[in-house]
Write a protein that holds these residues in place. Structure first.
Motif, mmCIF file in Angstrom:
data_model
loop_
_atom_site.group_PDB
_atom_site.id
_atom_site.type_symbol
_atom_site.label_atom_id
_atom_site.label_comp_id
_atom_site.label_asym_id
_atom_site.label_seq_id
_atom_site.Cartn_x
_atom_site.Cartn_y
_atom_site.Cartn_z
ATOM 1 N N CYS A 76 0.460 -1.232 0.235
ATOM 2 C CA CYS A 76 -0.191 -0.290 -0.034
ATOM 3 C C CYS A 76 1.021 0.541 -0.306
ATOM 4 O O CYS A 76 1.131 1.072 0.759
ATOM 5 C CB CYS A 76 -0.609 -0.242 1.402
ATOM 6 S SG CYS A 76 -1.688 1.322 1.284
ATOM 7 N N LYS A 77 0.700 2.301 -0.851
ATOM 8 C CA LYS A 77 1.510 3.571 -0.687
ATOM 9 C C LYS A 77 0.248 4.392 -1.118
ATOM 10 O O LYS A 77 -0.666 4.739 -1.326
ATOM 11 C CB LYS A 77 2.045 4.238 -2.677
ATOM 12 C CG LYS A 77 3.025 2.645 -3.153
ATOM 13 C CD LYS A 77 4.598 2.894 -2.511
ATOM 14 C CE LYS A 77 5.093 1.715 -3.153
ATOM 15 N NZ LYS A 77 6.328 1.248 -2.551
ATOM 16 N N LYS A 78 0.952 5.372 -0.013
ATOM 17 C CA LYS A 78 0.080 6.253 1.019
ATOM 18 C C LYS A 78 1.200 7.876 0.330
ATOM 19 O O LYS A 78 1.815 7.459 0.427
ATOM 20 C CB LYS A 78 -0.032 5.659 2.154
ATOM 21 C CG LYS A 78 -0.938 5.082 2.201
ATOM 22 C CD LYS A 78 -1.283 4.343 3.545
ATOM 23 C CE LYS A 78 -2.351 3.718 3.712
ATOM 24 N NZ LYS A 78 -2.445 2.526 4.806
ATOM 25 N N ARG A 79 0.051 8.410 0.125
ATOM 26 C CA ARG A 79 0.969 9.598 -0.961
ATOM 27 C C ARG A 79 -0.510 11.368 0.374
ATOM 28 O O ARG A 79 -1.309 10.613 0.701
ATOM 29 C CB ARG A 79 0.793 10.242 -1.965
ATOM 30 C CG ARG A 79 1.923 9.002 -2.450
ATOM 31 C CD ARG A 79 3.289 9.620 -1.590
ATOM 32 N NE ARG A 79 4.535 8.319 -2.860
ATOM 33 C CZ ARG A 79 4.813 7.531 -2.161
ATOM 34 N NH1 ARG A 79 4.636 6.584 -1.070
ATOM 35 N NH2 ARG A 79 5.417 6.835 -2.919
ATOM 36 N N GLU A 80 0.654 12.440 0.364
ATOM 37 C CA GLU A 80 -0.343 13.633 1.144
ATOM 38 C C GLU A 80 0.039 14.274 0.135
ATOM 39 O O GLU A 80 1.393 14.600 -0.171
ATOM 40 C CB GLU A 80 -0.610 13.309 2.028
ATOM 41 C CG GLU A 80 -1.714 14.987 2.707
ATOM 42 C CD GLU A 80 -0.528 14.760 3.759
ATOM 43 O OE1 GLU A 80 -2.021 13.746 5.285
ATOM 44 O OE2 GLU A 80 -0.593 15.357 4.923
#
Length: 174
Positions: A76-80
């Motif tokens: 899971c890649k999480k970005r903001e």
């Protein structure tokens, strides 16, 4: 992957239409339900893709904060990212990267949106159409609409993918 994240964010941001009076209407969670693209990278990996999630928060200045949860083979890649207005109603750009504007093709303003994105990468113009939804499933009518709009944009059936849902990558775990 970076290009996909940026264009996912830019496309979702275009849910804000010029006539929208309430930025709060776009706040909250969205699912990326379907994609159509002429990108060679997308076409090679389209059968591996799963539904992604995004959350929009409206900041005081009218900027938008977008949080992403994108399932990949690596996890899971999480970005903001923070997005700012371009000066054209309904268009934004990432404050950390440059990007092409995106366009709303169709939306009911509350439950779904079909977004068209054009990007230039390595001198080549790439196109992508996306279906966003507030829920993990859309009606057959909305699915048919998305496929019809994709064909009108010259995407073939091989370029269109309805993304399977996934549970392993969510915004709540961020």
């Amino acid at each position: 992957m970076r290009t996909m994240r940026l264009s996912l964010g830019l496309a979702l941001l275009c849910l804000l239409r010029a006539e929208a009076e309430d930025l709060g209407a776009i706040a909250g969670k969205w699912y990326i339900i379907a994609l159509a693209s002429d990108s060679e990278g997308y076409l090679q990996k389209k059968d591996e893709l799963k539904m992604a999630m995004a959350s929009i928060t409206v900041l005081r200045e009218g900027d938008l904060k977008i949080s992403f949860a994108i399932p990949t083979l690596e996890g899971c890649k999480k970005r903001e990212s923070i997005y700012k207005e371009t000066g054209v109603p309904g268009e934004y750009y990432s404050s950390g990267e440059s990007g092409e504007p995106t366009r709303v093709v169709d939306t009911d303003g509350k439950t779904y949106a079909v977004i068209f994105v054009s990007r230039v990468k390595n001198g080549k113009t790439l196109h992508m159409l996306r279906l966003y939804s507030r829920t993990q499933q859309v009606s057959p009518k909305i699915t048919a609409l998305f496929k019809k709009l994709a064909r009108e944009k010259n995407f073939t059936d091989e370029m269109i993918t309805m993304l399977p849902s996934q549970e392993e990558c969510s915004l709540e775990e961020a």
